[in-house]
Design a protein around this motif. Structure first.
Motif, mmCIF file in Angstrom:
data_model
loop_
_atom_site.group_PDB
_atom_site.id
_atom_site.type_symbol
_atom_site.label_atom_id
_atom_site.label_comp_id
_atom_site.label_asym_id
_atom_site.label_seq_id
_atom_site.Cartn_x
_atom_site.Cartn_y
_atom_site.Cartn_z
ATOM 1 N N VAL A 16 30.402 17.220 3.131
ATOM 2 C CA VAL A 16 29.447 16.520 2.271
ATOM 3 C C VAL A 16 29.955 15.124 1.922
ATOM 4 O O VAL A 16 29.212 14.140 1.987
ATOM 5 N N LEU A 17 31.220 15.028 1.549
ATOM 6 C CA LEU A 17 31.838 13.739 1.215
ATOM 7 C C LEU A 17 33.117 13.591 2.017
ATOM 8 O O LEU A 17 33.856 14.554 2.220
ATOM 9 N N GLU A 18 33.399 12.380 2.463
ATOM 10 C CA GLU A 18 34.646 12.139 3.177
ATOM 11 C C GLU A 18 35.218 10.774 2.803
ATOM 12 O O GLU A 18 34.503 9.794 2.660
ATOM 13 N N ARG A 19 36.499 10.747 2.574
ATOM 14 C CA ARG A 19 37.235 9.508 2.297
ATOM 15 C C ARG A 19 36.572 8.645 1.219
ATOM 16 O O ARG A 19 36.313 7.463 1.406
ATOM 17 N N VAL A 20 36.318 9.249 0.075
ATOM 18 C CA VAL A 20 35.736 8.511 -1.055
ATOM 19 C C VAL A 20 36.875 7.941 -1.897
ATOM 20 O O VAL A 20 37.750 8.674 -2.369
ATOM 21 N N ASN A 21 36.869 6.626 -2.066
ATOM 22 C CA ASN A 21 37.874 5.935 -2.873
ATOM 23 C C ASN A 21 37.167 5.033 -3.872
ATOM 24 O O ASN A 21 36.197 4.351 -3.521
ATOM 25 N N LEU A 22 37.655 5.029 -5.110
ATOM 26 C CA LEU A 22 36.953 4.294 -6.162
ATOM 27 C C LEU A 22 37.880 4.080 -7.349
ATOM 28 O O LEU A 22 38.695 4.942 -7.670
ATOM 29 N N ARG A 23 37.734 2.921 -7.991
ATOM 30 C CA ARG A 23 38.435 2.648 -9.254
ATOM 31 C C ARG A 23 37.403 2.136 -10.262
ATOM 32 O O ARG A 23 36.672 1.190 -9.969
ATOM 33 N N ILE A 24 37.348 2.774 -11.426
ATOM 34 C CA ILE A 24 36.362 2.419 -12.450
ATOM 35 C C ILE A 24 37.080 2.157 -13.770
ATOM 36 O O ILE A 24 37.890 2.973 -14.219
ATOM 37 N N GLU A 25 36.766 1.037 -14.386
ATOM 38 C CA GLU A 25 37.339 0.699 -15.683
ATOM 39 C C GLU A 25 36.535 1.364 -16.801
ATOM 40 O O GLU A 25 35.357 1.681 -16.634
ATOM 41 N N GLU A 26 37.173 1.556 -17.928
ATOM 42 C CA GLU A 26 36.482 2.146 -19.071
ATOM 43 C C GLU A 26 35.329 1.248 -19.508
ATOM 44 O O GLU A 26 35.452 0.022 -19.557
#
Length: 263
Positions: A16-26
Motif C-alpha cells: 500500500v505504501l512504500e518508501r514514505v519519508n517526511l518531516r513535519i514541524e509542530e
C-alpha cells in the motif's frame, strides 16, 4: 516534531505504501490528497497508532510513535464518531471522565463540575453552547461534526487527524466548518493531518499539501508497488501569490488525473 523514515505498509502481497519519508514541524496543517486507494487513510492510521508500519519507523519528538492510540492524538472521521445515547455535553465530558473513573465511568462532586465547565467552554468554542442537553440525532450533520471535533480537542491532543471530516456536508456548511477548523488551529497551535479528495479544500486549509501517488504500476501485478509522497508543497500564504498557488494546484491536479488513469 514528526519524522517518517522509509515507511512501508504491506498486507500480505499487497503493497500500500512504500518508501514514505517526511518531516513535519509542530503547528503545521498537512492536507493529504491523491487518487482513491493510494494509501492516504492507511498513512493516517499509522499516525494514529491504529496500525503498525511493516518496515521503517515514525518518530514523535525523536522517539518511536506509540503503537496504539493515546491522548496526544485526536481523530475525527467522516462518519460522525459520537455516542448516540449520550447528550452533547456528556459526549464531550466522556474523555475527561474515563481516565479518572476506572470503576464507575463517572466523576462526582467538584471534579465533575469542573469537567462539565470545561466541556461547556469547548462546546461554546465550536458553536454548540445552545445544544448542551440535546442528543446527536437531534443535531444536523454540521453540528454533529462540530461535536466530534469538540470531542477530539477535549483531551488537548498535540496532533489532530482528520479523515475526510467534511465529505458528507453541504457546501455552505463545509465553508463554515473550514472557518471553524482554521480558527481552532490558529488558536491552539495544533499539528493537523487531513485526508481530503477535494483539491480546493486541501489548498484552502493546509499550510502544506502532501500528494500521495503510485509512481510504478504493473498491470500484471497491481498490488506489487505502493504509493509514495510524490509532491510535498509548503504553502506560505503570507508571501505566495495567487498565481503560484494556482500553479501548484495545477501540478497536483495533473498528477491526480495521471494516477487515476493508471489505476
Amino acid at each position: 516534531m514528526i519524522e517518517v523514515r522509509n515507511v512501508w505498509k504491506e498486507y500480505g502481497d499487497q503493497v500500500v505504501l512504500e518508501r514514505v519519508n517526511l518531516r513535519i514541524e509542530e503547528g503545521e496543517f498537512c492536507s493529504m490528497i491523491g487518487a482513491s486507494g493510494c494509501g492516504k487513510s492507511t498513512f493516517l492510521r499509522l499516525l494514529l497508532g491504529q496500525e503498525a508500519a511493516t518496515r521503517g519507523e515514525i518518530l514523535l519528538d525523536g522517539k518511536p510513535l506509540p503503537r496504539e492510540p493515546d491522548a496526544h492524538r485526536g481523530v475525527v472521521f467522516q462518519r460522525y464518531s459520537v455516542f448516540e445515547h449520550l447528550s452533547v455535553v456528556r459526549n464531550v465530558m466522556l474523555g475527561l471522565e474515563l481516565p479518572h473513573a476506572k470503576f464507575t465511568g463517572r466523576l462526582f462532586g467538584a471534579r465533575r463540575r469542573a469537567a462539565r465547565d470545561e466541556a461547556v467552554a469547548m462546546l461554546e468554542r465550536v458553536g454548540l453552547g445552545a445544544a448542551l442537553d440535546k442528543y446527536p440525532q437531534q443535531l444536523s450533520g454540521g453540528m454533529q461534526q462540530r461535536l466530534a471535533i469538540a470531542q477530539a480537542l477535549m483531551m488537548k491532543p498535540r496532533v489532530l487527524l482528520l479523515d475526510e471530516p467534511f465529505g458528507a456536508l453541504d457546501p455552505g456548511i463545509r465553508k463554515d466548518m473550514h472557518e471553524l477548523l482554521l480558527g481552532l488551529w490558529r488558536e491552539s497551535n495544533l499539528t493537523i493531518f487531513m485526508v481530503t479528495h477535494d483539491l480546493k479544500e486541501g489548498f484552502t486549509l493546509g499550510s502544506r499539501v502532501l500528494v500521495f501517488d503510485k509512481v510504478r504500476v504493473d498491470p500484471q501485478a497491481p498490488g506489487a508497488y505502493g504509493a509514495r509522497i510524490t509532491y510535498n508543497i509548503p504553502l506560505d500564504r503570507s508571501r505566495a501569490s495567487a498565481s503560484s498557488l494556482h500553479l501548484a494546484q495545477a501540478v497536483v491536479e495533473h498528477a491526480s488525473r495521471s494516477a487515476a488513469a493508471l489505476i
